[in-house]
Design an enzyme around this catalytic site. Sequence first.
Site, PDB file in Angstrom:
ATOM      1  N   LYS A 213     103.169  33.460  88.932  1.00  0.00           N
ATOM      2  CA  LYS A 213     102.564  33.081  87.651  1.00  0.00           C
ATOM      3  C   LYS A 213     103.648  33.192  86.583  1.00  0.00           C
ATOM      4  O   LYS A 213     103.987  34.267  86.126  1.00  0.00           O
ATOM      5  CB  LYS A 213     101.388  34.004  87.294  1.00  0.00           C
ATOM      6  N   GLU A 294     109.740  46.138  85.921  1.00  0.00           N
ATOM      7  CA  GLU A 294     110.984  46.195  85.149  1.00  0.00           C
ATOM      8  C   GLU A 294     110.652  45.847  83.716  1.00  0.00           C
ATOM      9  O   GLU A 294     110.157  44.749  83.438  1.00  0.00           O
ATOM     10  CB  GLU A 294     112.013  45.229  85.747  1.00  0.00           C
ATOM     11  N   CYS A 328     116.948  42.129  78.034  1.00  0.00           N
ATOM     12  CA  CYS A 328     116.494  43.513  78.104  1.00  0.00           C
ATOM     13  C   CYS A 328     117.692  44.448  77.990  1.00  0.00           C
ATOM     14  O   CYS A 328     117.578  45.579  77.553  1.00  0.00           O
ATOM     15  CB  CYS A 328     115.754  43.742  79.415  1.00  0.00           C
ATOM     16  N   GLU A 424     111.712  48.183  70.631  1.00  0.00           N
ATOM     17  CA  GLU A 424     112.431  46.994  71.101  1.00  0.00           C
ATOM     18  C   GLU A 424     112.099  45.805  70.185  1.00  0.00           C
ATOM     19  O   GLU A 424     110.929  45.455  70.022  1.00  0.00           O
ATOM     20  CB  GLU A 424     112.039  46.659  72.542  1.00  0.00           C
TER      21      GLU A 424
END
Length: 525
Positions: A213, A294, A328, A424
């Site tokens: 997906k 992750e 990331c 973040e």
Amino acid sequence: MATAETRVHVAEFKNEPFVDFSRPENKRSMEAALKKVEAEIGREYPMYIGGEKVITTAKMTSTNPSHPKQMIGVFQTATAEHADQAVEASAKAFETWKRVPAERRVEIAFRAAEIIRERKFEISALICAEVGKSWIEADADTAETIDFLEFYGREMLRFAGQHPVTPQMGEKNYLIYIPLGVGVVIPPWNFPAAIAAGMTVASLVTGNTVILKPSEESPTVAAKVVEILYEAGIPRQALNFLTGAGEIVGDALVKHPKTRFIAFTGSKEVGLLISEAAGKKTPGQIWIKRAVLEMGGKDATIVDEEADIDAAVEGVAAAAFGYQGQKCSACSRAIVSEKIYDTFVEKLVDRAKKITVGPSEDPGNYMGPVVSSMAMEGILGYIDVGKKEGKVVLGGERAPGDGYFIQPTIIANVSPKARVAQEEIFGPVLAVIKARDFDHALEIANDTEFGLTGAVYSRNPEKIEKAEEAFHVGNLYLNRKCTGAMVGAHPFGGFNMSGTDSKTGGKDYLLHFLQAKSIAEKVSN
Ligand code: NAD
């Protein structure tokens, strides 16, 4: 004992070389590929469930963040019922796919790598158009996709067959690795080819069936990857492709009792939702779901007073602003010794002023757009917070153009506990923090809930040794930038809220997709 590794001869793994765009023939190939992508604009892509094409009435579209009016692809909108059908079909297909010899599954992965190599420019051009990567960043994504296919193929050969264990008198004993079952693969948009392909192929080469997906922002690149995997020989039944809203179809896939594992890469918020949902037994479920998660980062570069300042400036600028800070691993905090703070900030601002921002199909632009209007609003919101929490010494505004362009932004004099130093942002925004000494710098670096990447610039071997021991990140880089992990060389994954440290592109990765079975048979002497 003959292992698959010894039966199949494969050359040693090597990273796919990057394309040199200064060569006229490569520049021409990329320009031609961009034109080809433009010619395919607006194409509609089906979903695949149990080997069948599925079309829905409701559609969703993907657009070009450099030119938001330009539609890249039209997609189907899966419902929770489609998720249910896909898991059921996948469970059925698992009974066949798990029996396909590992060597055959690996051959398909290698063939897919070959197809991508042949169509490299086309894939990179699509990445450039769908998620706004520069040519160089898009090429790195494509090269990493090839690397994952080649690396996990070789790894599967290592895990295939019987593995020796401590011999027991009167027994024939050994260990084998078998697949888990139905895997749900949920990638982010920021490495639309590499991460989607990496998690999918790791699941498939190990003998699992998959429902992929993709992110709503990058379904076209994912659809291309799926088409290539089918062309290479992955049976359509073994790989289902569902497009739709993460919170509807992703959620339904995660919660299905026949889902055996989830491979997710994305934000901390969604990762935690998945972790919780996967941990809850649903009626009919007979296993503990595995969740390979992750997640995000708040990655820091420490610049010590004994550093090569120019090298540190270069490394921080590249890691903070490469792909608009949407990695990331991006450096979002520079933690700088007070003894060189002013010099470093001045040099960094001078360096970052040279960064060009604009449409990503133009190779003259180092930075392209951020991925969506929602991402842009979020980042600009953080910049407003940063204006109160520190001093904006560069950028701080949108950059000109119709696309989602934001200036490279540097916020100085930020306190370690400020929001822009803790949360973040996932955009071209760097917080610069002052440290009293090296120990203080390490303390600041470790003082977030994340632990993904980190870098240290220092010429002092004792400080480097201290960082090796105390800087708590999954990927530590010394006297180099904190982005650009290479498959095989830098197994990738983080600590704490950055995820389950699964180490993609490393020797431990495939074990997340396998379970070990110990077999011992009594034999007469
Ligand atoms: P995101 O969490 O918003 O979305 C990731 C995926 O989850 C998408 O496919 C989305 O559709 C799906 N999703 C959303 N809600 C869901 C739900 N309730 N249930 C199931 N699936 C759901 O992340 P993003 O914006 O696509 O990617 C950026 C994030 O990814 C950043 O936080 C970045 O740090 C992280 N990231 C981490 C790594 C790593 O290796 N650690 C690598 C790349 C990106």
